[in-house]
Design a protein around this motif. Sequence first.
Motif, PDB file in Angstrom:
ATOM      1  N   ASP A 180      -2.408  -5.106  -1.752  1.00 22.34           N
ATOM      2  CA  ASP A 180      -3.263  -4.267  -1.176  1.00 22.34           C
ATOM      3  C   ASP A 180      -4.444  -3.577  -2.197  1.00 22.34           C
ATOM      4  O   ASP A 180      -4.436  -4.329  -3.548  1.00 22.34           O
ATOM      5  CB  ASP A 180      -2.824  -2.863  -0.314  1.00 22.34           C
ATOM      6  CG  ASP A 180      -3.485  -2.601   0.711  1.00 22.34           C
ATOM      7  OD1 ASP A 180      -4.530  -1.928   0.513  1.00 22.34           O
ATOM      8  OD2 ASP A 180      -3.117  -3.086   1.872  1.00 22.34           O
ATOM      9  N   ASP A 181      -5.197  -2.575  -1.980  1.00 20.38           N
ATOM     10  CA  ASP A 181      -6.221  -1.969  -2.835  1.00 20.38           C
ATOM     11  C   ASP A 181      -5.716  -1.933  -4.211  1.00 20.38           C
ATOM     12  O   ASP A 181      -4.554  -1.352  -4.521  1.00 20.38           O
ATOM     13  CB  ASP A 181      -6.590  -0.820  -2.245  1.00 20.38           C
ATOM     14  CG  ASP A 181      -7.698  -0.411  -2.652  1.00 20.38           C
ATOM     15  OD1 ASP A 181      -8.294  -0.738  -3.490  1.00 20.38           O
ATOM     16  OD2 ASP A 181      -8.329   0.822  -1.986  1.00 20.38           O
TER      17      ASP A 181
ATOM     18  N   ARG B 216     -15.677   8.623   1.304  1.00 16.73           N
ATOM     19  CA  ARG B 216     -14.422   7.952   0.509  1.00 16.73           C
ATOM     20  C   ARG B 216     -14.935   7.451  -0.709  1.00 16.73           C
ATOM     21  O   ARG B 216     -14.793   6.292  -1.237  1.00 16.73           O
ATOM     22  CB  ARG B 216     -13.953   6.716   1.058  1.00 16.73           C
ATOM     23  CG  ARG B 216     -11.981   6.774   0.764  1.00 16.73           C
ATOM     24  CD  ARG B 216     -11.653   5.338   1.117  1.00 16.73           C
ATOM     25  NE  ARG B 216     -10.148   5.411   0.859  1.00 16.73           N
ATOM     26  CZ  ARG B 216      -9.546   4.533   0.576  1.00 16.73           C
ATOM     27  NH1 ARG B 216      -9.831   3.344   0.640  1.00 16.73           N
ATOM     28  NH2 ARG B 216      -8.133   4.585   0.015  1.00 16.73           N
TER      29      ARG B 216
ATOM     30  N   GLY C 205     -10.118   1.347   7.850  1.00 17.22           N
ATOM     31  CA  GLY C 205      -9.466   2.647   7.627  1.00 17.22           C
ATOM     32  C   GLY C 205      -8.363   2.799   8.768  1.00 17.22           C
ATOM     33  O   GLY C 205      -8.193   3.984   9.558  1.00 17.22           O
ATOM     34  N   GLY C 206      -7.532   1.587   8.714  1.00 22.61           N
ATOM     35  CA  GLY C 206      -6.888   1.677  10.288  1.00 22.61           C
ATOM     36  C   GLY C 206      -7.475   0.821  11.359  1.00 22.61           C
ATOM     37  O   GLY C 206      -8.035  -0.215  10.952  1.00 22.61           O
TER      38      GLY C 206
ATOM     39  N   TRP D 235      -5.953  -7.973  -0.546  1.00 17.88           N
ATOM     40  CA  TRP D 235      -6.963  -6.966   0.130  1.00 17.88           C
ATOM     41  C   TRP D 235      -8.280  -7.075  -0.516  1.00 17.88           C
ATOM     42  O   TRP D 235      -8.606  -7.491  -1.685  1.00 17.88           O
ATOM     43  CB  TRP D 235      -6.433  -5.724  -0.155  1.00 17.88           C
ATOM     44  CG  TRP D 235      -6.964  -4.616   0.504  1.00 17.88           C
ATOM     45  CD1 TRP D 235      -6.785  -3.799   1.588  1.00 17.88           C
ATOM     46  CD2 TRP D 235      -8.116  -3.739  -0.075  1.00 17.88           C
ATOM     47  NE1 TRP D 235      -7.522  -2.692   1.834  1.00 17.88           N
ATOM     48  CE2 TRP D 235      -8.355  -2.803   0.743  1.00 17.88           C
ATOM     49  CE3 TRP D 235      -8.813  -3.856  -1.239  1.00 17.88           C
ATOM     50  CZ2 TRP D 235      -9.550  -1.846   0.659  1.00 17.88           C
ATOM     51  CZ3 TRP D 235      -9.830  -2.977  -1.427  1.00 17.88           C
ATOM     52  CH2 TRP D 235     -10.059  -1.915  -0.672  1.00 17.88           C
TER      53      TRP D 235
ATOM     54  N   ASN E 285     -13.949   0.940   5.058  1.00 14.88           N
ATOM     55  CA  ASN E 285     -13.353   2.207   4.930  1.00 14.88           C
ATOM     56  C   ASN E 285     -14.282   3.089   5.059  1.00 14.88           C
ATOM     57  O   ASN E 285     -14.068   4.433   4.747  1.00 14.88           O
ATOM     58  CB  ASN E 285     -12.719   2.284   3.554  1.00 14.88           C
ATOM     59  CG  ASN E 285     -11.351   1.734   3.803  1.00 14.88           C
ATOM     60  OD1 ASN E 285     -10.731   1.986   5.004  1.00 14.88           O
ATOM     61  ND2 ASN E 285     -10.730   1.396   2.851  1.00 14.88           N
TER      62      ASN E 285
ATOM     63  N   TRP F 246       0.662  -1.191   0.045  1.00 15.14           N
ATOM     64  CA  TRP F 246       0.013   0.012   0.010  1.00 15.14           C
ATOM     65  C   TRP F 246       0.875   1.234  -0.019  1.00 15.14           C
ATOM     66  O   TRP F 246       0.872   2.037  -0.858  1.00 15.14           O
ATOM     67  CB  TRP F 246      -1.004  -0.116   1.219  1.00 15.14           C
ATOM     68  CG  TRP F 246      -1.896   1.121   1.236  1.00 15.14           C
ATOM     69  CD1 TRP F 246      -1.884   2.101   2.538  1.00 15.14           C
ATOM     70  CD2 TRP F 246      -2.687   1.750   0.185  1.00 15.14           C
ATOM     71  NE1 TRP F 246      -2.695   3.087   2.211  1.00 15.14           N
ATOM     72  CE2 TRP F 246      -3.406   2.874   0.951  1.00 15.14           C
ATOM     73  CE3 TRP F 246      -3.139   1.344  -0.965  1.00 15.14           C
ATOM     74  CZ2 TRP F 246      -4.186   3.555   0.167  1.00 15.14           C
ATOM     75  CZ3 TRP F 246      -4.072   1.885  -1.734  1.00 15.14           C
ATOM     76  CH2 TRP F 246      -4.506   3.302  -1.024  1.00 15.14           C
TER      77      TRP F 246
ATOM     78  N   TRP G 100      -5.539  -4.650  11.738  1.00 14.80           N
ATOM     79  CA  TRP G 100      -4.563  -3.470  11.656  1.00 14.80           C
ATOM     80  C   TRP G 100      -5.030  -2.142  12.275  1.00 14.80           C
ATOM     81  O   TRP G 100      -6.094  -1.984  12.408  1.00 14.80           O
ATOM     82  CB  TRP G 100      -4.583  -3.018   9.898  1.00 14.80           C
ATOM     83  CG  TRP G 100      -3.835  -1.940   9.622  1.00 14.80           C
ATOM     84  CD1 TRP G 100      -4.327  -0.797   8.714  1.00 14.80           C
ATOM     85  CD2 TRP G 100      -2.486  -1.840   9.613  1.00 14.80           C
ATOM     86  NE1 TRP G 100      -3.131   0.105   8.410  1.00 14.80           N
ATOM     87  CE2 TRP G 100      -2.172  -0.582   8.995  1.00 14.80           C
ATOM     88  CE3 TRP G 100      -1.471  -2.516  10.033  1.00 14.80           C
ATOM     89  CZ2 TRP G 100      -0.779  -0.272   8.966  1.00 14.80           C
ATOM     90  CZ3 TRP G 100      -0.056  -2.446  10.107  1.00 14.80           C
ATOM     91  CH2 TRP G 100       0.264  -1.230   9.588  1.00 14.80           C
TER      92      TRP G 100
ATOM     93  N   CYS H 284      -9.460  -4.965   9.205  1.00 15.20           N
ATOM     94  CA  CYS H 284      -9.036  -3.571   9.047  1.00 15.20           C
ATOM     95  C   CYS H 284     -10.100  -2.572   9.027  1.00 15.20           C
ATOM     96  O   CYS H 284     -11.255  -3.010   8.401  1.00 15.20           O
ATOM     97  CB  CYS H 284      -8.066  -3.500   7.924  1.00 15.20           C
ATOM     98  SG  CYS H 284      -7.486  -2.066   7.395  1.00 15.20           S
TER      99      CYS H 284
ATOM    100  N   ASP I 130      -3.664   3.528  10.450  1.00 15.31           N
ATOM    101  CA  ASP I 130      -2.829   3.765   9.025  1.00 15.31           C
ATOM    102  C   ASP I 130      -1.841   4.438   9.597  1.00 15.31           C
ATOM    103  O   ASP I 130      -1.129   5.008   8.623  1.00 15.31           O
ATOM    104  CB  ASP I 130      -4.021   4.636   8.400  1.00 15.31           C
ATOM    105  CG  ASP I 130      -4.878   3.738   7.336  1.00 15.31           C
ATOM    106  OD1 ASP I 130      -4.447   2.331   7.403  1.00 15.31           O
ATOM    107  OD2 ASP I 130      -5.923   4.261   6.873  1.00 15.31           O
TER     108      ASP I 130
ATOM    109  N   ASP J  56     -11.042  -4.888   4.728  1.00 18.39           N
ATOM    110  CA  ASP J  56     -11.085  -3.636   5.016  1.00 18.39           C
ATOM    111  C   ASP J  56     -12.450  -3.242   5.143  1.00 18.39           C
ATOM    112  O   ASP J  56     -13.367  -3.727   4.521  1.00 18.39           O
ATOM    113  CB  ASP J  56     -10.333  -2.939   4.043  1.00 18.39           C
ATOM    114  CG  ASP J  56      -9.498  -1.599   4.566  1.00 18.39           C
ATOM    115  OD1 ASP J  56     -10.095  -1.077   5.606  1.00 18.39           O
ATOM    116  OD2 ASP J  56      -8.814  -0.982   3.887  1.00 18.39           O
TER     117      ASP J  56
ATOM    118  N   LYS K 156      -6.682  -9.427   3.951  1.00 19.97           N
ATOM    119  CA  LYS K 156      -6.944  -8.336   4.733  1.00 19.97           C
ATOM    120  C   LYS K 156      -8.245  -7.742   4.232  1.00 19.97           C
ATOM    121  O   LYS K 156      -8.294  -7.260   3.154  1.00 19.97           O
ATOM    122  CB  LYS K 156      -5.715  -6.978   4.299  1.00 19.97           C
ATOM    123  CG  LYS K 156      -6.040  -5.809   5.033  1.00 19.97           C
ATOM    124  CD  LYS K 156      -4.604  -4.976   4.723  1.00 19.97           C
ATOM    125  CE  LYS K 156      -4.919  -3.549   5.204  1.00 19.97           C
ATOM    126  NZ  LYS K 156      -3.943  -2.521   4.572  1.00 19.97           N
TER     127      LYS K 156
HETATM  128  C1  GLA Z   1      -7.437   1.646   4.506  1.00 24.60           C
HETATM  129  C2  GLA Z   1      -6.519   0.713   5.258  1.00 24.60           C
HETATM  130  C3  GLA Z   1      -5.091   0.739   4.344  1.00 24.60           C
HETATM  131  C4  GLA Z   1      -5.089   0.374   2.817  1.00 24.60           C
HETATM  132  C5  GLA Z   1      -6.460   1.451   2.249  1.00 24.60           C
HETATM  133  C6  GLA Z   1      -6.557   0.909   1.010  1.00 24.60           C
HETATM  134  O1  GLA Z   1      -7.058   2.996   4.563  1.00 24.60           O
HETATM  135  O2  GLA Z   1      -6.337   1.005   6.265  1.00 24.60           O
HETATM  136  O3  GLA Z   1      -4.123  -0.063   5.009  1.00 24.60           O
HETATM  137  O4  GLA Z   1      -5.471  -0.890   2.801  1.00 24.60           O
HETATM  138  O5  GLA Z   1      -7.627   1.432   3.051  1.00 24.60           O
HETATM  139  O6  GLA Z   1      -7.401   1.830   0.312  1.00 24.60           O
END
Ligand code: GLA
Length: 687
Positions: A317-318, A394, A479-480, A362, A431, A287, A496, A477, A499, A429, A427
């Motif tokens: 990741d994303d 977002r 957004g952290g 992810w 967000n 990421w 996680w 996870c 962030d 997520d 992972k």
């Molecule tokens: C969130 C996660 C990050 C990353 C982004 C990807 O913010 O916490 O670690 O994976 O999304 O968009």
Amino acid sequence: MRTGEMPFVPSKNNRERTGFMDTFPMEYSGNNLGDYREGTLAVRTMGGHAGVSLTYVSHRIYDGKEPLEGLPATFGDKDVCQTLEITCEDKVLKLQVLLSYSVFADTDAIARSVRIVNGGDEAIYLTKVLSACIDMDNEDYEMMTLHGSWARERGIQIRPIMKGKQSVGSVRGESSHQEHPFVAWKRSSTTEETGEIYAMNFVYSGNFLAQMEADQFGFIRAMMGIHPDNFCWKLEAGESFQAPEVICMYSAQGIGGMTRNFHDLYRQHLIRGIYKDRKRPVLINNWEATYFDFDTQKLLEIARQASALGIEMLVMDDGWFGHRDDDNSSLGDWQVNETKVDGGLKYLVDEVNKLGMKFGIWFEPEMISPDSDLYRAHPDWAIQIPGRTASLCRNQYVLDLTRQEVRDYIYDQVAAVLRSANIEYVKWDMNRPLSDLGSYGLAADRQGELLHRQVLALYEMQERLISDFPNLLLENCSGGGARFDPGMLYYSPQIWCSDDADAIERLSIQAGTALLYPLSTMGAHVADCPNHTVGRVTPFETRGYVALAGTFGYELDVTKIPEADRNQIPEQVAMYHKYNDLVRQGDYYRIAHYAQNHYYDCYEVVAKDKSEALVTYIQVLNRPNVHSRRIHIPGLDPDRVYVIENTQDWPEMEQTQYRGDTLHYAGMNIPPIFDDFQGRLLHLRAI
Ligand code: GLA
């Protein structure tokens, strides 16, 4: 119980209900029938009336603990766990309430939950169902809570308990970055290692309320449960509603004792799966290395370097699906973008496997982008209120997981990707918070169930995932760390943490997180510098020491960092392998926190058998012309001698010896260190 004391105006009449109910300590308080303090249960009958009050009917005690259907919960075998279940009833409503209390022989914890059964012959609306209530005298208690924001999660706050109500909560549909489903109350004299503290932590990942109320007579009522805002559950005749579990914790060994109790409980009785007691692979996540700008070749370059340095897993990741090159699109379209992942996912994973590394990926399964094929096909699958423009966050909406077809569709997409290659880590997520609460799948009289049903749906999907893929390492996870809570820990052994991976910011975030959660659960990585969130430059070494207190991994482009830093990676990985059993399984002690003293931070993990300990010392800011700093090191065997090892970078300390009681009560002197953001590890071994 003070039943003979005057309840209200000076009067000999202590039998009237309002006066009596308003002061009597309640185990599970009702509503609208004389107890004016905040209640834990509220209803609305079909006739439109509120009013509920419970009396004891019966109880039973059994060995072990039954699971809570559809909900995460602690578990325990018959030899370590015993449960008391009290049945109460509101005779007018014919509503039964089952209060459940499980005690664990190996920690000072009581897991409480509540089940409501509608024994009447018509439906009833539950407008509030909290999970626990504790009424007690206010013996000079202070309230402890956790607060934060994105990239600043879980700062510890202590404040006096004032008359009236004081609460923390979330109405965001997630346990949240901002406040945490935790409240503790401690005597003002309680310190890190001495004195009494009581706490509650909610095993739930959605809206919550945690409240202390100090009443007119100096009593306090602590309560915790699903936040009543936007909650209204229609319970048909014969149906039951299971409220999530609250962990009630007690320690007479200070805040640190509470922490260690929580760690033991969660490690033994909440976390599941093959990684429960196992070292996790050292990962590298792309990421912060590439953001959305990557392709197969770039990922393989990172993997080649990383594997040569001893890193064990690559996490993509994303940005690998749909046409997602930024955060404007494609959530919901979980098909591999073969322009970026050229050669296909299986090729990439096989190549990574050939390097001797595992592969992880992810997902953000709960979301849908307006710019996605899924949204174009099913706009009604997004949570929204008909007639209102739904709010973006977002650039995305939340999928309405209360609908079985939505859950199945998303689950099948995720599972198909996981089956298409040798993927060993996910992972998961999430967000954005929820808003605009409305579901096309729920009837008008059930819209108030959406938030809780959404959380139940999430749990169902994760349960399905870990049963279908039992060898998968799942990391949650949000957004952290917006959903770092015991509910999610039931499905994933790690989460996680934030962030913000800056080593100095992480000292606070990890201290607040480790107040409740074992170090083995905290996703922590060595990240790029200058740090992407705060711009701070910290030594690579220090970043490694701080990440060692969590799951450990890297979040940087290993092909681009300075060579001197890259050269440290094999040694850091070796350090991880050397200390991780201790870090994962040991007892954690906070020694000093720079948020209080401004200059240094220090914490320790001691092996259960006290044969070794690892002390991490971080000098945040240097000061001129100072003498050595005295540090007291608790938790060791007072009668054994410990030798300090492995301090190559600190020859003054190497091989020095102290008795355990000396280290605790007299302390030891940490020599001055030049420069800011410097870290040291002290490994103490009993000889
Ligand atoms: C969130 C996660 C990050 C990353 C982004 C990807 O913010 O916490 O670690 O994976 O999304 O968009």
